[in-house]
Design a protein around this motif. Sequence first.
Motif, mmCIF file in Angstrom:
data_model
loop_
_atom_site.group_PDB
_atom_site.id
_atom_site.type_symbol
_atom_site.label_atom_id
_atom_site.label_comp_id
_atom_site.label_asym_id
_atom_site.label_seq_id
_atom_site.Cartn_x
_atom_site.Cartn_y
_atom_site.Cartn_z
ATOM 1 N N MET A 57 0.851 -1.206 0.000
ATOM 2 C CA MET A 57 0.000 0.000 0.000
ATOM 3 C C MET A 57 0.884 1.251 0.000
ATOM 4 O O MET A 57 0.625 2.215 -0.707
ATOM 5 N N LYS A 58 1.948 1.212 0.801
ATOM 6 C CA LYS A 58 2.843 2.375 0.885
ATOM 7 C C LYS A 58 3.515 2.612 -0.468
ATOM 8 O O LYS A 58 3.614 3.744 -0.935
ATOM 9 N N ARG A 59 3.929 1.497 -1.097
ATOM 10 C CA ARG A 59 4.575 1.619 -2.408
ATOM 11 C C ARG A 59 3.626 2.252 -3.428
ATOM 12 O O ARG A 59 4.009 3.098 -4.210
ATOM 13 N N ARG A 60 2.377 1.830 -3.377
ATOM 14 C CA ARG A 60 1.395 2.348 -4.340
ATOM 15 C C ARG A 60 0.841 3.712 -3.928
ATOM 16 O O ARG A 60 0.089 4.336 -4.626
ATOM 17 N N ARG A 61 1.144 4.100 -2.707
ATOM 18 C CA ARG A 61 0.669 5.361 -2.134
ATOM 19 C C ARG A 61 -0.863 5.424 -2.150
ATOM 20 O O ARG A 61 -1.467 6.464 -2.378
ATOM 21 N N SER A 62 -1.453 4.278 -1.885
ATOM 22 C CA SER A 62 -2.912 4.253 -1.712
ATOM 23 C C SER A 62 -3.295 2.961 -1.004
ATOM 24 O O SER A 62 -2.561 1.969 -1.049
ATOM 25 N N LEU A 69 -0.291 4.122 13.943
ATOM 26 C CA LEU A 69 -0.031 3.789 12.542
ATOM 27 C C LEU A 69 -0.583 4.852 11.591
ATOM 28 O O LEU A 69 0.032 5.168 10.560
ATOM 29 N N ALA A 70 -1.734 5.410 11.957
ATOM 30 C CA ALA A 70 -2.398 6.370 11.056
ATOM 31 C C ALA A 70 -1.505 7.572 10.768
ATOM 32 O O ALA A 70 -1.528 8.135 9.666
ATOM 33 N N LEU A 71 -0.705 7.946 11.763
ATOM 34 C CA LEU A 71 0.162 9.119 11.596
ATOM 35 C C LEU A 71 1.165 8.888 10.474
ATOM 36 O O LEU A 71 1.404 9.756 9.634
ATOM 37 N N GLN A 72 1.737 7.676 10.455
ATOM 38 C CA GLN A 72 2.702 7.350 9.412
ATOM 39 C C GLN A 72 1.986 7.084 8.077
ATOM 40 O O GLN A 72 2.412 7.560 7.020
ATOM 41 N N ALA A 73 0.891 6.317 8.177
ATOM 42 C CA ALA A 73 0.208 5.860 6.956
ATOM 43 C C ALA A 73 -0.250 7.034 6.092
ATOM 44 O O ALA A 73 -0.143 6.988 4.860
ATOM 45 N N LEU A 74 -0.765 8.075 6.745
ATOM 46 C CA LEU A 74 -1.280 9.216 5.983
ATOM 47 C C LEU A 74 -0.209 9.848 5.108
ATOM 48 O O LEU A 74 -0.488 10.350 4.016
ATOM 49 N N LYS A 75 1.039 9.818 5.580
ATOM 50 C CA LYS A 75 2.171 10.358 4.793
ATOM 51 C C LYS A 75 2.284 9.625 3.459
ATOM 52 O O LYS A 75 2.829 10.131 2.505
ATOM 53 N N PHE A 76 1.802 8.363 3.433
ATOM 54 C CA PHE A 76 1.906 7.536 2.224
ATOM 55 C C PHE A 76 0.571 7.451 1.478
ATOM 56 O O PHE A 76 0.403 6.607 0.602
#
Length: 353
Positions: free
Chosen positions: A166-171, A206-213
């Motif tokens: 998900m991070k790689r795809r940025r979604s 996790l949400a704090l980091q995830a939103l960056k991606f």
Amino acid sequence: MMRPGGGPGTQLLHLSPAGLNPNCTSLPEAAVSDREGRMSCRNVLITGCSSGIGLALAVHLARDELRRFRVVATMRDLGRRGELETRAGTALGHTLEIRQLDVDCEESVRRCVEAIPQQRVDVLVSNAGRGLVGPLELQSVEAARRLLDTNVLGLLRLVRQVLPDMKRRRSGHVVVMSSVLGLQGLLFNDLYCASKFAVEGFCESLALQALKFGVHISLIEPGPVATEFERKLYEEAATLDLSGLDPETRELFQGFYLPYSREVFAALAQSPAEVAEHTARVITSESPPFRSQTNSLYAPLATLKHADTSGHLPLAAFQRLIFQHDRLFKASLSLLKLLQWRKRRDMDHTKTP
Ligand SMILES: NC(=O)C1=CN([C@@H]2O[C@H](COP(=O)(O)OP(=O)(O)OC[C@H]3O[C@@H](n4cnc5c(N)ncnc54)[C@H](OP(=O)(O)O)[C@@H]3O)[C@@H](O)[C@H]2O)C=CC1
Ligand SMILES: CC1=C(/C=C/C(C)=C/C=C/C(C)=C/C=O)C(C)(C)CCC1
């Protein structure tokens, strides 16, 4: 603001033939394109679909009229897939497939995700979970370990498997079935609450980091829901040997809590379909909420908690509700039960031709 449907300007114009949509390689007919011809069918992986909320959500998404989802409905024991197959109807093999996944087992999670075309999970719904109720003195460390293994480490195993992609795809969107008991403690639910509080802390971090991606995290917080969860709780509670307990705790659990809890479920429980509908709105939201309660009745609990950081006010208010105003509370439950019954009767009448 939550609203059904796709993102801004996503006009669903036509169903696309199979194969064109990279998200829907093995399942034809599930593709939808917008005005610019972009495919918007999303792969949704759901855990715990043999019953209850997971089953209802899998069916709800797979039967979506706009065919926006390709659902991978998972369960740990495929021998229990009969009800899902029946309820999925013609969606089975088209917009829904059933796979084995035990969240207690890292290998099982890995195998399941690797079997998905391109291992692409656009939406992960971490729903599988178990309950545990009873006086803490009677709970073994082993029972606590099993509970945390499923409710907390199960989520960790899933997220570890899908997040890097998900991070790689940025979604991507991780939707987690938490509970109001992830916000508010309840007597005789010490360990279950601990597991759901852990889930909430995990997701907040996790949400704090995830939103960056560009990855969204959403906690769904239902109150009581009429599923097998409740039956399993009472069945397990019935196996507890209460004889070694002090009489006051025994009476509090057996004579007070258990009947009270049954009344609460009878009056307040939502249907799994209602929770599924709520969750589907979160999944299709343009800007998904980080947390949402499925029943507005519980909002005051959360508000009180933030109103007094010392914790005295919410604790005292909750104690009074449980022990001092119990008669008034039970009277309100009876009224609610009657209103629910009327609402369901009216809905049934409008359904009959
Ligand atoms: N019902 C309620 O009042 C509420 C429930 N929740 C939460 O909702 C979620 C769904 O529960 P609900 O539908 O009510 O209950 P159900 O008992 O009907 O469903 C639970 C599902 O989780 C599955 N499950 C349990 N352990 C595992 C595992 N190790 N691996 C994979 N699947 C597993 C069960 O499978 P199996 O059939 O094999 O046991 C079942 O499919 C849970 O996380 C629960 O904590 C939250 C608030 C209220
Ligand atoms: C007894 C009792 C209550 C019971 C609540 C229950 C039984 C909640 C169950 C929630 C579940 C099962 C969540 C799952 O995640 C109230 C209404 C708080 C207050 C009055 C006393």
